[in-house]
Design a protein around this motif. Structure first.
Motif, PDB file in Angstrom:
ATOM      1  N   GLU A 186       3.968  -9.607   9.241  1.00  0.00           N
ATOM      2  CA  GLU A 186       5.121  -8.910   8.688  1.00  0.00           C
ATOM      3  C   GLU A 186       5.078  -8.911   7.157  1.00  0.00           C
ATOM      4  OE1 GLU A 186       5.659 -10.511  12.646  1.00  0.00           O
ATOM      5  OE2 GLU A 186       5.261 -11.531  10.737  1.00  0.00           O
ATOM      6  N   ALA A 187       4.771 -10.062   6.566  1.00  0.00           N
ATOM      7  CA  ALA A 187       4.671 -10.141   5.105  1.00  0.00           C
ATOM      8  C   ALA A 187       3.490  -9.316   4.603  1.00  0.00           C
ATOM      9  CB  ALA A 187       4.527 -11.602   4.672  1.00  0.00           C
ATOM     10  N   ALA A 188       2.398  -9.326   5.363  1.00  0.00           N
ATOM     11  CA  ALA A 188       1.234  -8.535   4.964  1.00  0.00           C
ATOM     12  C   ALA A 188       1.549  -7.043   5.016  1.00  0.00           C
ATOM     13  CB  ALA A 188       0.049  -8.856   5.887  1.00  0.00           C
ATOM     14  N   ALA A 189       2.361  -6.613   6.000  1.00  0.00           N
ATOM     15  CA  ALA A 189       2.773  -5.201   6.066  1.00  0.00           C
ATOM     16  C   ALA A 189       3.593  -4.824   4.840  1.00  0.00           C
ATOM     17  CB  ALA A 189       3.574  -4.951   7.345  1.00  0.00           C
ATOM     18  N   PHE A 190       4.476  -5.714   4.416  1.00  0.00           N
ATOM     19  CA  PHE A 190       5.271  -5.465   3.210  1.00  0.00           C
ATOM     20  C   PHE A 190       4.362  -5.330   1.993  1.00  0.00           C
ATOM     21  CE2 PHE A 190       7.381  -7.215  -0.564  1.00  0.00           C
ATOM     22  CZ  PHE A 190       8.478  -6.364  -0.661  1.00  0.00           C
ATOM     23  N   ALA A 191       3.380  -6.235   1.866  1.00  0.00           N
ATOM     24  CA  ALA A 191       2.453  -6.181   0.725  1.00  0.00           C
ATOM     25  C   ALA A 191       1.624  -4.900   0.763  1.00  0.00           C
ATOM     26  CB  ALA A 191       1.550  -7.409   0.741  1.00  0.00           C
ATOM     27  N   GLY A 192       1.154  -4.517   1.958  1.00  0.00           N
ATOM     28  CA  GLY A 192       0.356  -3.300   2.070  1.00  0.00           C
ATOM     29  C   GLY A 192       1.145  -2.062   1.700  1.00  0.00           C
ATOM     30  N   ALA A 193       2.401  -1.985   2.164  1.00  0.00           N
ATOM     31  CA  ALA A 193       3.237  -0.827   1.832  1.00  0.00           C
ATOM     32  C   ALA A 193       3.562  -0.786   0.346  1.00  0.00           C
ATOM     33  CB  ALA A 193       4.525  -0.874   2.657  1.00  0.00           C
ATOM     34  N   LEU A 194       3.806  -1.956  -0.245  1.00  0.00           N
ATOM     35  CA  LEU A 194       4.081  -2.017  -1.688  1.00  0.00           C
ATOM     36  C   LEU A 194       2.889  -1.513  -2.491  1.00  0.00           C
ATOM     37  CD1 LEU A 194       5.806  -2.924  -4.110  1.00  0.00           C
ATOM     38  CD2 LEU A 194       4.836  -5.220  -3.820  1.00  0.00           C
ATOM     39  N   VAL A 195       1.695  -1.962  -2.130  1.00  0.00           N
ATOM     40  CA  VAL A 195       0.488  -1.517  -2.828  1.00  0.00           C
ATOM     41  C   VAL A 195       0.280  -0.015  -2.627  1.00  0.00           C
ATOM     42  CG1 VAL A 195      -2.037  -1.699  -2.849  1.00  0.00           C
ATOM     43  CG2 VAL A 195      -0.637  -3.770  -2.788  1.00  0.00           C
ATOM     44  N   ALA A 196       0.521   0.476  -1.403  1.00  0.00           N
ATOM     45  CA  ALA A 196       0.379   1.913  -1.149  1.00  0.00           C
ATOM     46  C   ALA A 196       1.332   2.711  -2.028  1.00  0.00           C
ATOM     47  CB  ALA A 196       0.640   2.207   0.330  1.00  0.00           C
ATOM     48  N   GLY A 197       2.561   2.236  -2.163  1.00  0.00           N
ATOM     49  CA  GLY A 197       3.524   2.933  -3.006  1.00  0.00           C
ATOM     50  C   GLY A 197       3.124   2.938  -4.468  1.00  0.00           C
TER      51      GLY A 197
ATOM     52  N   ARG B  17      -3.981  -5.388   3.638  1.00  0.00           N
ATOM     53  CA  ARG B  17      -3.063  -5.960   4.631  1.00  0.00           C
ATOM     54  C   ARG B  17      -3.807  -6.777   5.681  1.00  0.00           C
ATOM     55  NH1 ARG B  17      -1.308  -4.436   9.889  1.00  0.00           N
ATOM     56  NH2 ARG B  17      -2.816  -2.720   9.860  1.00  0.00           N
ATOM     57  N   LEU B  18      -4.871  -6.217   6.240  1.00  0.00           N
ATOM     58  CA  LEU B  18      -5.634  -6.921   7.276  1.00  0.00           C
ATOM     59  C   LEU B  18      -6.327  -8.153   6.716  1.00  0.00           C
ATOM     60  CD1 LEU B  18      -7.160  -3.811   9.083  1.00  0.00           C
ATOM     61  CD2 LEU B  18      -5.276  -5.246   9.878  1.00  0.00           C
ATOM     62  N   SER B  19      -6.806  -8.075   5.487  1.00  0.00           N
ATOM     63  CA  SER B  19      -7.479  -9.213   4.863  1.00  0.00           C
ATOM     64  C   SER B  19      -6.509 -10.356   4.601  1.00  0.00           C
ATOM     65  CB  SER B  19      -8.156  -8.781   3.551  1.00  0.00           C
ATOM     66  OG  SER B  19      -9.140  -7.794   3.795  1.00  0.00           O
ATOM     67  N   LEU B  20      -5.279 -10.011   4.223  1.00  0.00           N
ATOM     68  CA  LEU B  20      -4.275 -11.047   3.995  1.00  0.00           C
ATOM     69  C   LEU B  20      -3.962 -11.799   5.282  1.00  0.00           C
ATOM     70  CD1 LEU B  20      -1.774  -9.206   1.607  1.00  0.00           C
ATOM     71  CD2 LEU B  20      -3.343 -11.074   1.013  1.00  0.00           C
ATOM     72  N   VAL B  21      -3.951 -11.077   6.401  1.00  0.00           N
ATOM     73  CA  VAL B  21      -3.686 -11.726   7.688  1.00  0.00           C
ATOM     74  C   VAL B  21      -4.849 -12.617   8.102  1.00  0.00           C
ATOM     75  CG1 VAL B  21      -3.297 -11.318  10.154  1.00  0.00           C
ATOM     76  CG2 VAL B  21      -2.141  -9.889   8.446  1.00  0.00           C
ATOM     77  N   ASP B  22      -6.078 -12.112   7.946  1.00  0.00           N
ATOM     78  CA  ASP B  22      -7.247 -12.833   8.447  1.00  0.00           C
ATOM     79  C   ASP B  22      -7.704 -13.966   7.533  1.00  0.00           C
ATOM     80  OD1 ASP B  22      -7.281 -11.240  10.643  1.00  0.00           O
ATOM     81  OD2 ASP B  22      -8.946  -9.973   9.991  1.00  0.00           O
ATOM     82  N   PHE B  23      -7.685 -13.707   6.232  1.00  0.00           N
ATOM     83  CA  PHE B  23      -8.302 -14.655   5.303  1.00  0.00           C
ATOM     84  C   PHE B  23      -7.297 -15.473   4.495  1.00  0.00           C
ATOM     85  CE2 PHE B  23     -11.317 -10.932   5.438  1.00  0.00           C
ATOM     86  CZ  PHE B  23     -12.158 -11.511   6.387  1.00  0.00           C
ATOM     87  N   ALA B  24      -6.044 -15.042   4.441  1.00  0.00           N
ATOM     88  CA  ALA B  24      -5.030 -15.804   3.709  1.00  0.00           C
ATOM     89  C   ALA B  24      -3.963 -16.363   4.642  1.00  0.00           C
ATOM     90  CB  ALA B  24      -4.372 -14.926   2.642  1.00  0.00           C
TER      91      ALA B  24
ATOM     92  N   ILE C 189       0.506   4.699   5.198  1.00  0.00           N
ATOM     93  CA  ILE C 189       0.990   3.513   5.915  1.00  0.00           C
ATOM     94  C   ILE C 189       1.316   3.800   7.379  1.00  0.00           C
ATOM     95  CG2 ILE C 189       1.909   2.522   3.795  1.00  0.00           C
ATOM     96  CD1 ILE C 189       4.697   3.124   4.831  1.00  0.00           C
ATOM     97  N   VAL C 190       1.136   5.055   7.820  1.00  0.00           N
ATOM     98  CA  VAL C 190       1.312   5.334   9.248  1.00  0.00           C
ATOM     99  C   VAL C 190       0.356   4.478  10.067  1.00  0.00           C
ATOM    100  CG1 VAL C 190       0.894   7.085  11.025  1.00  0.00           C
ATOM    101  CG2 VAL C 190       2.280   7.647   9.047  1.00  0.00           C
TER     102      VAL C 190
END
Length: 467
Positions: free
Chosen positions: A377-388, A365-372, A410-411
């Motif tokens: 908000e979209a990165a949070a969705f991607a991070g939660a999806l991957v966690a699931g 999630r953090l890498s998507l925000v910084d490097f992509a 994801i807390v």
């Protein structure tokens, strides 16, 4: 019948003796009455030695409702509570209709032409992932052998689960929250000074909260006192450090990290999952509870900040290279999720599994925000999806409940900093800044359960359909 008569006579004698003792001590402190009365499960059943499948409908209902109440006491969402109760009901050969909220279960049990209704309530809410795990093991055992258990055997097994003490002493929980909040501060952009002071503040703050909760102090009072302790201890550590490190007082922004152990991650996430399954009563109640916790914590922190002149400024850039930052984020995410899992009473192996999932998902999630340049908000969705998805894969190799892996993982993505800043600027009557932080926090909070819900729908057919 004689046994019941003797037990009733003994109860009357005991009551008379207590009344006489009270009258003989007129200055004795008044007895404090309980707002929630405990249910004496072994006394309300009629057929304790009878096979549960052959018992009366009221005894079957007591087994089903108690199982659901124990599951609800673990902090899980209504879908899992209802699923637990449905499976026990199938074993006992009855049909049930259940309504679940944050602390209450309403159940009607139907057996042919007879029906029996119960309403049960918890005195408070909390999170205990080990209890969720033990209850899932209990349900699996009941599905396999429950037809041979008596009513008393059902309750004896649930007695063992209910009476099982927490895994960690208050000082261990304090240490876990200290490590988690220290890692949280680094992920927010803080440096060694902010991390060290947050470690001490969060550790003592959560230790105080645990002691107060063990003493049965009111939930929100415990939260408010713990947040005040955490913020004041952070400031105290910063003041002591300034005697040896010039400019240490300029690192006051990290005090927010010292109070992040109160983030109601479980109810926030499970509220979204409940709403996704159209359990609006439970979802809205959980969301209301989470918002109330956030407001109490943020207002107390704001009062402390105004009193001692703390300001939620931006963190200074640490100047780390991309590879070093990636590795440290991976490590900090693991430590943070592991610490939060311990706060939720997860066994070590369960906490480590959640930590590994959270480390991958949050670093992504953090890498998507910084490097992509992806919106947070979209990165949070991607991070939660991957966690699931990762939690689903881990579930095939372990017996851990999926929710005990996904929610702690994801807390650490919950925007506690945003929520506090929103309340801070609201208290300063800077409306535009307050609305900006509120909207950013709400968007991320909405996308986190959406990511988990999508992952669940992809990997779990039972959850995917309305049945």
């Amino acid at each position: 019948m004689d046994h019941e008569r003797n037990r009733g006579a003994a109860g009357i004698r005991e009551a008379l003796e207590q009344a006489q003792a009270h009258l003989s001590h007129p200055h004795r402190t008044r007895v404090r009455h309980h707002n929630h009365m405990a249910v004496p499960w072994h006394e309300v059943i009629d057929c304790d030695d009878m096979l549960a499948v052959d018992a009366d409908i009221d005894d079957k209902s007591s087994i089903i409702c108690r199982a659901g109440l124990l599951k609800l006491a673990g902090g899980t969402g209504s879908w899992r509570v209802r699923d637990c109760m449905n499976k026990i009901a199938e074993v006992l050969g009855v049909t049930i209709s259940v309504a679940v909220s944050l602390t209450t279960i309403e159940c009607t049990c139907i057996d042919g032409h007879r029906s029996f209704s119960e309403v049960l309530s918890l005195p408070t809410t909390g999170v205990n992932t080990e209890r969720i795990w033990l209850m899932e093991q209990f349900v699996r055992e009941a599905q396999a052998d429950g037809h041979t258990w008596t009513v008393a055997e059902f309750h004896d097994r649930m007695d063992a689960i209910e009476r099982k003490p927490g895994r960690y002493a208050p000082w261990k929980v304090g240490l876990a929250s200290a490590a988690a909040c220290c890692a949280f501060v680094f992920l927010l952009g803080g440096g060694p000074i902010e991390m060290g002071c947050a470690f001490v503040g969060a550790g003592l703050g959560n230790y105080v909260r645990r002691i107060l909760l063990d003493c049965r102090l009111t939930h929100f009072v415990s939260i408010g006192i713990a947040v005040a302790v955490a913020c004041l201890v952070y400031l105290g550590c910063l003041s002591v450090l300034s005697l040896a490190v010039p400019g240490a007082l300029e690192h006051e922004a990290g005090y927010i990290g010292a109070m992040l152990f109160v983030i109601p991650g479980f109810p926030l996430i499970t509220s979204g999952l409940d709403i996704a399954k159209l359990d609006f009563r439970s979802g809205i109640e959980r969301l209301s509870y989470a918002v109330a916790v956030i407001i109490v914590a943020a207002l107390v922190a704001w009062l402390v900040a105004m009193t001692v002149e703390l300001h939620p400024d931006e963190f200074a850039d640490q100047g780390l290279t991309a590879p070093v930052l990636f590795f440290l984020r991976l490590l900090a995410s693991f430590v943070g999720v592991f610490g939060f899992s311990m706060m939720f009473n997860s066994p070590m192996r369960m906490a480590a599994t959640a930590g590994a999932v959270g480390a991958i998902a949050n670093t992504l999630r953090l890498s998507l925000v910084d490097f992509a340049a992806m919106p947070p908000e979209a990165a949070a969705f991607a991070g939660a999806l991957v966690a699931g998805l990762l939690a689903s894969a881990a579930g095939t190799r372990t017996t851990f409940p999926r929710i005990s892996i996904t929610v702690p993982s994801i807390v650490i993505m919950v925007p506690g900093l945003y929520m506090y800043r929103a309340v801070y600027y609201m208290g300063m009557f800077e409306v535009l800044d307050a609305m900006e932080w509120i909207m950013r926090a709400v968007m991320i909070i909405l996308f986190l359960p959406m990511g988990l819900a999508l992952a669940r729908a992809i990997t779990d057919p039972e959850w995917r359909y309305c049945s």
